[in-house]
Design a protein around this motif. Sequence first.
Motif, PDB file in Angstrom:
ATOM      1  N   LEU A 172     -17.683 -12.985 -14.765  1.00  0.00           N
ATOM      2  CA  LEU A 172     -17.119 -12.835 -16.099  1.00  0.00           C
ATOM      3  C   LEU A 172     -17.934 -11.762 -16.986  1.00  0.00           C
ATOM      4  N   LYS A 173     -19.274 -11.816 -17.033  1.00  0.00           N
ATOM      5  CA  LYS A 173     -20.031 -11.013 -17.704  1.00  0.00           C
ATOM      6  C   LYS A 173     -19.864  -9.527 -17.165  1.00  0.00           C
ATOM      7  N   CYS A 174     -19.791  -9.357 -15.902  1.00  0.00           N
ATOM      8  CA  CYS A 174     -19.470  -8.139 -15.287  1.00  0.00           C
ATOM      9  C   CYS A 174     -18.227  -7.562 -15.632  1.00  0.00           C
ATOM     10  N   LEU A 175     -17.239  -8.512 -15.655  1.00  0.00           N
ATOM     11  CA  LEU A 175     -15.880  -8.078 -16.006  1.00  0.00           C
ATOM     12  C   LEU A 175     -15.737  -7.773 -17.555  1.00  0.00           C
ATOM     13  N   GLN A 176     -16.309  -8.518 -18.452  1.00  0.00           N
ATOM     14  CA  GLN A 176     -16.518  -8.118 -19.736  1.00  0.00           C
ATOM     15  C   GLN A 176     -17.225  -6.880 -20.078  1.00  0.00           C
ATOM     16  N   GLN A 177     -17.929  -6.517 -19.401  1.00  0.00           N
ATOM     17  CA  GLN A 177     -18.737  -5.178 -19.367  1.00  0.00           C
ATOM     18  C   GLN A 177     -18.066  -3.923 -19.092  1.00  0.00           C
ATOM     19  N   ASN A 178     -17.354  -4.317 -17.857  1.00  0.00           N
ATOM     20  CA  ASN A 178     -16.458  -3.191 -17.430  1.00  0.00           C
ATOM     21  C   ASN A 178     -15.236  -3.918 -16.641  1.00  0.00           C
ATOM     22  N   ALA A 179     -14.028  -3.993 -17.026  1.00  0.00           N
ATOM     23  CA  ALA A 179     -12.950  -4.744 -16.197  1.00  0.00           C
ATOM     24  C   ALA A 179     -12.699  -3.801 -15.387  1.00  0.00           C
ATOM     25  N   ARG A 180     -12.903  -2.769 -15.050  1.00  0.00           N
ATOM     26  CA  ARG A 180     -12.374  -1.790 -13.696  1.00  0.00           C
ATOM     27  C   ARG A 180     -13.641  -1.727 -12.696  1.00  0.00           C
ATOM     28  N   MET A 181     -14.675  -2.601 -13.087  1.00  0.00           N
ATOM     29  CA  MET A 181     -15.691  -2.606 -11.876  1.00  0.00           C
ATOM     30  C   MET A 181     -15.235  -3.100 -10.591  1.00  0.00           C
ATOM     31  N   SER A 182     -15.531  -2.812  -9.578  1.00  0.00           N
ATOM     32  CA  SER A 182     -14.870  -3.247  -8.395  1.00  0.00           C
ATOM     33  C   SER A 182     -15.422  -4.471  -7.921  1.00  0.00           C
ATOM     34  N   ASN A 183     -14.911  -5.141  -6.980  1.00  0.00           N
ATOM     35  CA  ASN A 183     -15.041  -6.350  -6.922  1.00  0.00           C
ATOM     36  C   ASN A 183     -16.304  -6.413  -5.622  1.00  0.00           C
ATOM     37  N   ALA A 184     -16.337  -5.303  -4.919  1.00  0.00           N
ATOM     38  CA  ALA A 184     -17.764  -5.186  -4.331  1.00  0.00           C
ATOM     39  C   ALA A 184     -19.077  -4.787  -5.377  1.00  0.00           C
ATOM     40  N   GLU A 185     -18.577  -4.114  -6.299  1.00  0.00           N
ATOM     41  CA  GLU A 185     -20.051  -3.857  -7.298  1.00  0.00           C
ATOM     42  C   GLU A 185     -20.147  -5.314  -7.854  1.00  0.00           C
ATOM     43  N   ILE A 186     -19.279  -5.893  -8.184  1.00  0.00           N
ATOM     44  CA  ILE A 186     -19.491  -7.371  -8.892  1.00  0.00           C
ATOM     45  C   ILE A 186     -20.389  -8.057  -7.776  1.00  0.00           C
ATOM     46  N   GLY A 187     -19.801  -8.378  -6.741  1.00  0.00           N
ATOM     47  CA  GLY A 187     -20.216  -8.988  -5.660  1.00  0.00           C
ATOM     48  C   GLY A 187     -21.718  -8.639  -5.359  1.00  0.00           C
ATOM     49  N   ARG A 188     -22.408  -7.158  -5.439  1.00  0.00           N
ATOM     50  CA  ARG A 188     -23.733  -6.696  -5.396  1.00  0.00           C
ATOM     51  C   ARG A 188     -24.438  -7.288  -6.335  1.00  0.00           C
ATOM     52  N   ARG A 189     -23.807  -7.327  -7.728  1.00  0.00           N
ATOM     53  CA  ARG A 189     -24.694  -7.637  -8.727  1.00  0.00           C
ATOM     54  C   ARG A 189     -25.008  -9.203  -8.886  1.00  0.00           C
ATOM     55  N   VAL A 190     -24.019 -10.033  -8.399  1.00  0.00           N
ATOM     56  CA  VAL A 190     -24.086 -11.217  -8.514  1.00  0.00           C
ATOM     57  C   VAL A 190     -24.442 -12.174  -7.202  1.00  0.00           C
ATOM     58  N   GLY A 191     -24.644 -11.375  -6.054  1.00  0.00           N
ATOM     59  CA  GLY A 191     -25.133 -11.825  -4.746  1.00  0.00           C
ATOM     60  C   GLY A 191     -24.125 -12.554  -3.926  1.00  0.00           C
ATOM     61  N   VAL A 192     -22.991 -12.103  -4.066  1.00  0.00           N
ATOM     62  CA  VAL A 192     -21.659 -12.580  -3.115  1.00  0.00           C
ATOM     63  C   VAL A 192     -20.890 -11.800  -2.507  1.00  0.00           C
ATOM     64  N   SER A 193     -20.328 -12.194  -1.534  1.00  0.00           N
ATOM     65  CA  SER A 193     -19.280 -11.048  -0.878  1.00  0.00           C
ATOM     66  C   SER A 193     -17.972 -10.833  -1.943  1.00  0.00           C
ATOM     67  N   SER A 194     -17.418  -9.473  -1.532  1.00  0.00           N
ATOM     68  CA  SER A 194     -16.272  -9.124  -2.219  1.00  0.00           C
ATOM     69  C   SER A 194     -15.079 -10.011  -2.274  1.00  0.00           C
ATOM     70  N   PRO A 195     -14.783 -10.565  -0.993  1.00  0.00           N
ATOM     71  CA  PRO A 195     -13.806 -11.487  -0.813  1.00  0.00           C
ATOM     72  C   PRO A 195     -14.014 -12.941  -1.781  1.00  0.00           C
ATOM     73  N   ALA A 196     -15.369 -13.199  -1.958  1.00  0.00           N
ATOM     74  CA  ALA A 196     -15.691 -14.373  -2.704  1.00  0.00           C
ATOM     75  C   ALA A 196     -15.266 -14.023  -4.000  1.00  0.00           C
ATOM     76  N   VAL A 197     -15.813 -12.901  -4.728  1.00  0.00           N
ATOM     77  CA  VAL A 197     -15.488 -12.412  -5.976  1.00  0.00           C
ATOM     78  C   VAL A 197     -14.078 -12.483  -5.961  1.00  0.00           C
ATOM     79  N   SER A 198     -13.463 -11.951  -5.138  1.00  0.00           N
ATOM     80  CA  SER A 198     -11.846 -11.887  -5.587  1.00  0.00           C
ATOM     81  C   SER A 198     -11.186 -13.285  -5.467  1.00  0.00           C
ATOM     82  N   GLU A 199     -11.614 -14.202  -4.727  1.00  0.00           N
ATOM     83  CA  GLU A 199     -11.255 -15.632  -4.944  1.00  0.00           C
ATOM     84  C   GLU A 199     -11.591 -16.306  -6.085  1.00  0.00           C
ATOM     85  N   ARG A 200     -12.617 -16.011  -6.568  1.00  0.00           N
ATOM     86  CA  ARG A 200     -13.131 -16.549  -7.816  1.00  0.00           C
ATOM     87  C   ARG A 200     -12.362 -15.932  -8.983  1.00  0.00           C
ATOM     88  N   ILE A 201     -12.177 -14.586  -9.046  1.00  0.00           N
ATOM     89  CA  ILE A 201     -11.334 -13.974 -10.305  1.00  0.00           C
ATOM     90  C   ILE A 201      -9.939 -14.496 -10.244  1.00  0.00           C
TER      91      ILE A 201
END
Length: 147
Positions: free
Chosen positions: A11-40
């Motif tokens: 959520l912090k990543c999305l609040q900073q930039n809602a257009r941030m890719s799931n891959a970039e969020i995953g890199r920042r929080v330490g999980v895979s892009s599909p895991a980010v997508s599922e949680r979102i």
Amino acid sequence: MIMDDLNWKILKCLQQNARMSNAEIGRRVGVSSPAVSERIKKMEDAEIIEGYTTFISPFEVGYQLKALITLHAFMGMLKPFLEKVKTYDEVVNCYRITGYENIVIEVVLKNQKHLENFIDQLIIYGETKTQIVLSHVVKHSEVKPLK
């Protein structure tokens, strides 16, 4: 839905930039892009994430005034006002509040005459008080986890 540390980091990543890719969020929080997508998706389904929006600077697109207007609705006029306020193009936000005033409206306007005309539309619903916004002190602050 349980909000764990990982969901808050996403959520912090999305609040900073809602257009941030799931891959970039995953890199920042330490999980895979599909895991980010599922949680979102789960947070969207639980209505924790209500939507995504673009913030526009009203001054850069021609508005000269931003104002906060409080309204103390006349007896029997609150419900009609709550329906009418949704139709005003000038309204950026509207809150129903406690206290003597029932409503706080955030508006953007072209000029003082536009403000006068807008207030003229409101006074049939109740007593108004207007404050002109000079500047933002806190802008689009993040929602943070409760401690």
